[in-house]
Design a protein around this motif. Structure first.
Motif, PDB file in Angstrom:
ATOM      1  N   ALA A  92      29.458  18.535 -11.322  1.00 50.78           N
ATOM      2  CA  ALA A  92      29.063  17.726 -10.168  1.00 50.78           C
ATOM      3  C   ALA A  92      28.701  18.604  -8.976  1.00 50.78           C
ATOM      4  CB  ALA A  92      30.182  16.757  -9.806  1.00 50.78           C
ATOM      5  N   ARG A  93      29.511  19.602  -8.674  1.00 51.73           N
ATOM      6  CA  ARG A  93      29.221  20.459  -7.506  1.00 51.73           C
ATOM      7  C   ARG A  93      27.967  21.284  -7.765  1.00 51.73           C
ATOM      8  NH1 ARG A  93      34.656  19.808  -6.935  1.00 51.73           N
ATOM      9  NH2 ARG A  93      35.075  18.633  -5.020  1.00 51.73           N
ATOM     10  N   HIS A  94      27.870  21.839  -8.974  1.00 49.24           N
ATOM     11  CA  HIS A  94      26.604  22.404  -9.441  1.00 49.24           C
ATOM     12  C   HIS A  94      26.373  21.846 -10.842  1.00 49.24           C
ATOM     13  CE1 HIS A  94      26.957  25.512  -6.218  1.00 49.24           C
ATOM     14  NE2 HIS A  94      25.659  25.297  -6.186  1.00 49.24           N
ATOM     15  N   GLY A 151      38.222   8.230  -4.730  1.00 43.50           N
ATOM     16  CA  GLY A 151      37.713   9.259  -3.815  1.00 43.50           C
ATOM     17  C   GLY A 151      36.617  10.086  -4.477  1.00 43.50           C
ATOM     18  N   HIS A 152      36.240  11.173  -3.812  1.00 46.80           N
ATOM     19  CA  HIS A 152      35.197  12.065  -4.359  1.00 46.80           C
ATOM     20  C   HIS A 152      33.988  11.255  -4.803  1.00 46.80           C
ATOM     21  CE1 HIS A 152      37.505  15.859  -4.336  1.00 46.80           C
ATOM     22  NE2 HIS A 152      38.548  15.057  -4.466  1.00 46.80           N
ATOM     23  N   SER A 153      33.622  10.264  -3.984  1.00 48.34           N
ATOM     24  CA  SER A 153      32.641   9.280  -4.435  1.00 48.34           C
ATOM     25  C   SER A 153      31.448   9.144  -3.503  1.00 48.34           C
ATOM     26  CB  SER A 153      33.346   7.928  -4.600  1.00 48.34           C
ATOM     27  OG  SER A 153      34.045   7.612  -3.401  1.00 48.34           O
ATOM     28  N   GLY A 178      41.344  10.225  -9.284  1.00 50.51           N
ATOM     29  CA  GLY A 178      42.462   9.757  -8.464  1.00 50.51           C
ATOM     30  C   GLY A 178      42.987  10.795  -7.487  1.00 50.51           C
ATOM     31  N   ASP A 179      42.343  11.971  -7.400  1.00 60.59           N
ATOM     32  CA  ASP A 179      42.836  13.028  -6.517  1.00 60.59           C
ATOM     33  C   ASP A 179      42.337  12.826  -5.086  1.00 60.59           C
ATOM     34  OD1 ASP A 179      40.282  13.472  -7.633  1.00 60.59           O
ATOM     35  OD2 ASP A 179      40.301  15.572  -7.044  1.00 60.59           O
ATOM     36  N   GLU A 180      43.107  13.312  -4.160  1.00 59.06           N
ATOM     37  CA  GLU A 180      42.698  13.489  -2.759  1.00 59.06           C
ATOM     38  C   GLU A 180      42.023  12.285  -2.121  1.00 59.06           C
ATOM     39  OE1 GLU A 180      41.891  18.206  -2.651  1.00 59.06           O
ATOM     40  OE2 GLU A 180      40.360  17.030  -3.637  1.00 59.06           O
ATOM     41  N   VAL A 181      42.716  11.157  -2.168  1.00 63.05           N
ATOM     42  CA  VAL A 181      42.163   9.971  -1.506  1.00 63.05           C
ATOM     43  C   VAL A 181      42.899   9.806  -0.184  1.00 63.05           C
ATOM     44  CG1 VAL A 181      41.676   7.524  -1.742  1.00 63.05           C
ATOM     45  CG2 VAL A 181      41.788   8.969  -3.777  1.00 63.05           C
ATOM     46  N   TYR A 204      48.711  17.693 -14.007  1.00 59.45           N
ATOM     47  CA  TYR A 204      49.456  18.268 -12.896  1.00 59.45           C
ATOM     48  C   TYR A 204      48.687  19.445 -12.322  1.00 59.45           C
ATOM     49  CZ  TYR A 204      53.255  20.212 -10.191  1.00 59.45           C
ATOM     50  OH  TYR A 204      54.029  20.677  -9.166  1.00 59.45           O
ATOM     51  N   TRP A 205      48.286  19.345 -11.048  1.00 56.28           N
ATOM     52  CA  TRP A 205      47.529  20.461 -10.442  1.00 56.28           C
ATOM     53  C   TRP A 205      48.131  20.948  -9.138  1.00 56.28           C
ATOM     54  CZ3 TRP A 205      44.315  20.004  -5.888  1.00 56.28           C
ATOM     55  CH2 TRP A 205      44.296  18.712  -5.336  1.00 56.28           C
ATOM     56  N   ASP A 206      48.615  20.024  -8.253  1.00 57.01           N
ATOM     57  CA  ASP A 206      49.152  20.521  -6.986  1.00 57.01           C
ATOM     58  C   ASP A 206      50.578  20.073  -6.717  1.00 57.01           C
ATOM     59  OD1 ASP A 206      48.721  17.865  -6.354  1.00 57.01           O
ATOM     60  OD2 ASP A 206      47.842  18.284  -4.385  1.00 57.01           O
ATOM     61  N   THR A 245      46.099  28.245 -13.127  1.00 52.90           N
ATOM     62  CA  THR A 245      45.068  27.903 -14.124  1.00 52.90           C
ATOM     63  C   THR A 245      43.692  27.661 -13.528  1.00 52.90           C
ATOM     64  OG1 THR A 245      45.418  25.507 -14.018  1.00 52.90           O
ATOM     65  CG2 THR A 245      46.816  26.745 -15.551  1.00 52.90           C
ATOM     66  N   TYR A 246      43.571  27.557 -12.203  1.00 49.47           N
ATOM     67  CA  TYR A 246      42.262  27.244 -11.620  1.00 49.47           C
ATOM     68  C   TYR A 246      41.344  28.463 -11.727  1.00 49.47           C
ATOM     69  CZ  TYR A 246      42.823  22.539  -9.648  1.00 49.47           C
ATOM     70  OH  TYR A 246      42.951  21.178  -9.485  1.00 49.47           O
ATOM     71  N   LEU A 247      40.376  28.350 -12.606  1.00 54.02           N
ATOM     72  CA  LEU A 247      39.493  29.489 -12.864  1.00 54.02           C
ATOM     73  C   LEU A 247      38.499  29.712 -11.724  1.00 54.02           C
ATOM     74  CD1 LEU A 247      38.825  28.845 -16.657  1.00 54.02           C
ATOM     75  CD2 LEU A 247      40.324  30.574 -15.666  1.00 54.02           C
ATOM     76  N   ASP A 248      38.482  28.788 -10.748  1.00 55.80           N
ATOM     77  CA  ASP A 248      37.617  29.022  -9.587  1.00 55.80           C
ATOM     78  C   ASP A 248      38.335  29.818  -8.501  1.00 55.80           C
ATOM     79  OD1 ASP A 248      39.233  26.655  -9.289  1.00 55.80           O
ATOM     80  OD2 ASP A 248      38.091  26.150  -7.491  1.00 55.80           O
ATOM     81  N   MET A 249      39.628  30.106  -8.672  1.00 61.51           N
ATOM     82  CA  MET A 249      40.304  30.948  -7.680  1.00 61.51           C
ATOM     83  C   MET A 249      39.860  32.400  -7.870  1.00 61.51           C
ATOM     84  SD  MET A 249      42.041  29.051  -5.721  1.00 61.51           S
ATOM     85  CE  MET A 249      41.211  27.483  -5.976  1.00 61.51           C
ATOM     86  N   ARG A 305      40.006  30.302  -2.426  1.00 58.98           N
ATOM     87  CA  ARG A 305      41.309  30.968  -2.268  1.00 58.98           C
ATOM     88  C   ARG A 305      42.424  30.024  -1.901  1.00 58.98           C
ATOM     89  NH1 ARG A 305      42.013  35.931   1.618  1.00 58.98           N
ATOM     90  NH2 ARG A 305      44.156  35.684   0.900  1.00 58.98           N
ATOM     91  N   TRP A 306      42.144  28.729  -1.808  1.00 63.20           N
ATOM     92  CA  TRP A 306      43.146  27.846  -1.210  1.00 63.20           C
ATOM     93  C   TRP A 306      44.455  27.828  -2.002  1.00 63.20           C
ATOM     94  CZ3 TRP A 306      45.331  23.983  -3.924  1.00 63.20           C
ATOM     95  CH2 TRP A 306      44.622  23.486  -5.024  1.00 63.20           C
ATOM     96  N   ALA A 307      44.405  28.086  -3.331  1.00 63.46           N
ATOM     97  CA  ALA A 307      45.641  28.094  -4.126  1.00 63.46           C
ATOM     98  C   ALA A 307      46.134  29.516  -4.372  1.00 63.46           C
ATOM     99  CB  ALA A 307      45.424  27.367  -5.449  1.00 63.46           C
ATOM    100  N   THR A 345      33.127  24.232  -9.406  1.00 64.92           N
ATOM    101  CA  THR A 345      31.914  25.044  -9.236  1.00 64.92           C
ATOM    102  C   THR A 345      31.319  25.003  -7.822  1.00 64.92           C
ATOM    103  OG1 THR A 345      30.589  23.203 -10.056  1.00 64.92           O
ATOM    104  CG2 THR A 345      31.306  24.840 -11.671  1.00 64.92           C
ATOM    105  N   GLU A 346      32.151  24.804  -6.806  1.00 68.80           N
ATOM    106  CA  GLU A 346      31.607  24.858  -5.444  1.00 68.80           C
ATOM    107  C   GLU A 346      30.838  26.152  -5.201  1.00 68.80           C
ATOM    108  OE1 GLU A 346      34.679  23.756  -6.136  1.00 68.80           O
ATOM    109  OE2 GLU A 346      35.407  22.344  -4.614  1.00 68.80           O
ATOM    110  N   THR A 347      31.364  27.273  -5.726  1.00 71.43           N
ATOM    111  CA  THR A 347      30.743  28.586  -5.445  1.00 71.43           C
ATOM    112  C   THR A 347      30.033  29.159  -6.675  1.00 71.43           C
ATOM    113  OG1 THR A 347      32.676  29.859  -6.127  1.00 71.43           O
ATOM    114  CG2 THR A 347      32.628  29.098  -3.829  1.00 71.43           C
TER     115      THR A 347
HETATM  116  C1  NGO Z   1      41.024  20.474  -6.068  1.00 65.74           C
HETATM  117  C2  NGO Z   1      40.108  19.309  -5.774  1.00 65.74           C
HETATM  118  C3  NGO Z   1      38.683  19.575  -6.228  1.00 65.74           C
HETATM  119  C4  NGO Z   1      38.218  20.957  -5.804  1.00 65.74           C
HETATM  120  C5  NGO Z   1      39.181  22.000  -6.333  1.00 65.74           C
HETATM  121  C6  NGO Z   1      38.770  23.381  -5.895  1.00 65.74           C
HETATM  122  C7  NGO Z   1      41.419  18.808  -7.524  1.00 65.74           C
HETATM  123  C8  NGO Z   1      42.069  18.098  -8.621  1.00 65.74           C
HETATM  124  N1  NGO Z   1      40.717  18.262  -6.556  1.00 65.74           N
HETATM  125  O1  NGO Z   1      41.469  20.134  -7.408  1.00 65.74           O
HETATM  126  O2  NGO Z   1      37.842  18.590  -5.704  1.00 65.74           O
HETATM  127  O3  NGO Z   1      36.940  21.213  -6.333  1.00 65.74           O
HETATM  128  O4  NGO Z   1      40.492  21.750  -5.903  1.00 65.74           O
HETATM  129  O5  NGO Z   1      39.640  24.377  -6.330  1.00 65.74           O
END
Ligand code: NGO
Length: 551
Positions: free
Chosen positions: A207-209, A295-297, A359-362, A408-410, A436-440, A451-453, A486-488
Motif C-alpha cells: 500500500a505505501r509503495h 483506520g488507515h483508510s 484494526g491498528d492505530e485508530v 502482537y506488534w506493540d 521482527t519489523y524488517l523496516d527498522m 527507527r520508531w521501534a 514500505t514507507e521508505t
Molecule cells: C506500525 C503501523 C504501520 C506502519 C509501521 C511502520 C502497525 C501494525 N501499524 O505497525 O502503519 O507502517 O508501524 O513500522
C-alpha cells in the motif's frame, strides 16, 4: 627421542598410520548427531566440500552425518515419485518443480519417473511415519544410492526438497547454467525435521509503495528458501488501495493511483491476485490478505467520501507517512454494507483460512465504538468462511464470534488485553516491532527504514523467544511473522536489503527447536547463505556482524 613406533619396520609403521587415519575418520563421520535439542554443530567441512547438514537454515530438528561419500548428482539422476492415493499427482508436481530447479544450473535432464529401481532422488509419501512428523515434517537421507525424502504429506516432501537444495553447493541456486561449477554432491546424512510453530510468516506492505505481481513473486521466492509458510499482504492503507472490488470501482480508480512520495502506485486485478495466490500455493505458502479497517483508510475516504462521518480524511492523494488520523465511520449501515462487500470478495479470491482486518492505530474513534465495529466486521469475516485476524489493538473484540488470531506488534501496555483474549480462545502471532519489523534500520545511520521501534541488527532479530517475550499462557503462540512496511522502500532491490540477512533469523526462530538456538552457530551458517543469494541474483546487506567468506 625415538617415538615408540620408530623401531618398527616401515611396512608396519605404514599399516599403523593407515589404521589410525581410518579410526579418526570413523569417529568423524560415524553416526554423530550434529543438531538436536541442545545439540551443537560439528566443525563444518571446507567451503569447497559437500554441504553437510550443519549448514542448513533454519536448523533441522536433528541431523546425523552418515558414513560413506554421500551422493553425487549426474546425467543419470532421476527424480522418483513413490506412494499411492490421490496425493501422488501433487507429489509429481513437486518432483517436476525440483527437477526443473536442478536442471537449470546443472544441465542434467533429471527425468521424473514413478518409483523404479536405481539411484536418484526419491520422494516418498509414507503413511507409516510417526504421527509427530505432522503436516510439515519430513525425513531426508542421503547415501551413495541417492537421496530419499519421506513425509506424511506433500507439504512435508516439498519442505524436504528445500533442505536438499541447501545440501547442494550454493551455485545450485543459479537460474542459468553453471559451467565451471563444483561437483553436485550431497554429503551422506540423515535428517529428521519438523517445525516448532505452525505459522511462520512474512508481510509485505504493497500500500505505501506498490509492487508488481512479478515483484511479489520474487519476494515469495526469498521466503520459500527458509520454509516460511504464510505471506501476509497489507493491501490497503492511507496512501493506496491495491485490490479491485467489483461494484466499488473508485477504490482502485481513485485509491490505486498514488503512493508515498506521489509516484503512480497501482493495484491488482482479481486475476493478478489469483496469480499471486497460485504462485504462493505452489511453494506451500498461504496468502493472508489484509484490509486495514477502520483506520488507515484515507484511500477509501477519497474514493467514497460518504464513509467519512468524523471529518478525518486528508486531501487526496495522501503521500506522507503519518499514521492514525483516518477512520471509516464506525457505525451506520452504509459502512457495514461496504465492509461486507469487500470482505465477501476478498474471501472469494482467497483459498487460505485467514482474512486480516487490521484494526491498528485508530485514534479518532472511542474505545466502545471501536470494539463494536471490529466485532461486527469480524462477524462478517466469519460469515464469509474465514478466521478474522487483527493487530493486537483488536484484542477487546477477540473471542468466539470475533477476531480469532491476534498479531502482537506493540502491546503498548495492553498485554493484559491479549491475555484476556487468549482466555476467550484467541491465539497469537508474534511480530514484536522491536525484533521482527524488517523496516527498522539495522543501525541509526542506516540510510533506509524507520527507527520508531529502535534499530534491529541481525543478532537482535535472532536473540529472543516468541513463547516468552511477553507473559502468555503456554500454547497460545501459533507462530511468528516479520512485517516489511514500505514507507521508505520503493524498489525490490531495497526490499532485499532489509529482508536479507534478517529474514532467516526469524525463520529459524519459527522453525527450529528452541534448545538449538545459538547465535554463534547461526551466524556461521548464515554467512554461507550469502553465496546462495548471489547465485540466485538476490541482493542482501553485508552486515559486518556476519562472518561472510572472503569473495
Ligand atoms: C506500525 C503501523 C504501520 C506502519 C509501521 C511502520 C502497525 C501494525 N501499524 O505497525 O502503519 O507502517 O508501524 O513500522
Amino acid at each position: 627421542m625415538p617415538t615408540p613406533i620408530a623401531g618398527l619396520s616401515a611396512w608396519v609403521r605404514g599399516l599403523l598410520i593407515v589404521l589410525a587415519v581410518l579410526l579418526l575418520a570413523a569417529a568423524g563421520f560415524g553416526l554423530h548427531r550434529v543438531f538436536g535439542p541442545g545439540g551443537t554443530a560439528t566443525a563444518p567441512a571446507g567451503p569447497a566440500g559437500p554441504r553437510t547438514a550443519d549448514r542448513i537454515v533454519p536448523a533441522p530438528l536433528a541431523a546425523t552425518a552418515g558414513p560413506g561419500p554421500g551422493y553425487r548428482l549426474s546425467e543419470r539422476t532421476a527424480v522418483r515419485v513413490e506412494g499411492a492415493g490421490e496425493q501422488v499427482a501433487e507429489v509429481r508436481r513437486i518432483a517436476e518443480r525440483l527437477a526443473d530447479e536442478l536442471r537449470r544450473p546443472t544441465g542434467y535432464p533429471f527425468e521424473v519417473t514413478d518409483g523404479g529401481p536405481g539411484d536418484g532422488i526419491r520422494l516418498v509419501l509414507d503413511p507409516a511415519l510417526p504421527a509427530e512428523t505432522g503436516a510439515e515434517g519430513y525425513r531426508l537421507t542421503a547415501d551413495a544410492e541417492g537421496v530419499r525424502i519421506t513425509a506424511l504429506t506433500p507439504a512435508g516432501l516439498h519442505l524436504g526438497t528445500r533442505t536438499l537444495r541447501q545440501l547442494l553447493p550454493p551455485q545450485i541456486e543459479s537460474r542459468v547454467p553453471v559451467t565451471a561449477g563444483p561437483p553436485w554432491s550431497v554429503a551422506a546424512v540423515s535428517v529428521e525435521d519438523r517445525p516448532r510453530y505452525a505459522y511462520r510468516g512474512a508481510m509485505l506492505d504493497v500500500a505505501r509503495h506498490f509492487f508488481t505481481v512479478a515483484e511479489v513473486e520474487g519476494f515469495i521466492d526469498r521466503l520459500a528458501l527458509y520454509k516460511i509458510n504464510y505471506l501476509h499482504l497489507h493491501l490497503t492503507d492511507d496512501q493506496g488501495w491495491r485490490i479491485e472490488i467489483p461494484g466499488r470501482p473508485a477504490l482502485t480508480a481513485v485509491g490505486g493511483g498514488s503512493e508515498v512520495g506521489g509516484t503512480p502506485g497501482g493495484f491488482y486485478t482479481a486475476a493478478d491476485y489469483r496469480e499471486i495466490v497460485r504462485y504462493a500455493q505452489e511453494r506451500y505458502l498461504t496468502v493472508v490478505p489484509e484490509i486495514d479497517l477502520p483506520g488507515h483508510s484515507n484511500a477509501v475516504l477519497a474514493a467514497y467520501p460518504e464513509l467519512d462521518c468524523t471529518g478525518s480524511a486528508r486531501p487526496w492523494p495522501y503521500t506522507g507517512i503519518e499514521v492514525g488520523f483516518s477512520t471509516l465511520c464506525p457505525a451506520g449501515e452504509a459502512v457495514f454494507a461496504f465492509t461486507g462487500e469487500v470482505i465477501a470478495e476478498i474471501a472469494r479470491l482467497t483459498p487460505g483460512p485467514y482474512l486480516h482486518i487490521g484494526g491498528d492505530e485508530v485514534r479518532a474513534v472511542a474505545p466502545e465504538a471501536y470494539r463494536d465495529f471490529v466485532r461486527r466486521v469480524g462477524a462478517q469475516v466469519l460469515a464469509a468462511g474465514k478466521t478474522p485476524v487483527g493487530w493486537n489493538q483488536t484484542a477487546p473484540a477477540a473471542g468466539p464470534g470475533g477476531v480469532g488470531l491476534l498479531q502482537y506488534w506493540d502491546g503498548k501496555g495492553r498485554d493484559q488485553d491479549v491475555r484476556d483474549a487468549i482466555g476467550r480462545g484467541a491465539k497469537v502471532i508474534m511480530s514484536p516491532a522491536g525484533r521482527t519489523y524488517l523496516d527498522m534500520k539495522y543501525e541509526a545511520s542506516y540510510p533506509l527504514g524507520l527507527r520508531w521501534a529502535g534499530t534491529i541488527d541481525v543478532r537482535s532479530a535472532y536473540s529472543w523467544d516468541p513463547d516468552t517475550l511477553i507473559d502468555l499462557p503456554a500454547g497460545s503462540v501459533l507462530g511468528v511473522e516479520a512485517p516489511l512496511w514500505t514507507e521508505t522502500l520503493d524498489t525490490p532491490e531495497r526490499l532485499d536489503l532489509m529482508l536479507l540477512p534478517r529474514l532467516p533469523a526469524l525463520a529459524e526462530l519459527g522453525w527450529s527447536p528452541k534448545a538449538g538456538h545459538d547465535w554463534t552457530g547461526f551466524r556461521q551458517r548464515l554467512a554461507e547463505q550469502g553465496a546462495r543469494w548471489t547465485a540466485a541474483g538476490f541482493g542482501y546487506e553485508k552486515r559486518s556482524e556476519i562472518p561472510w567468506p572472503a569473495p
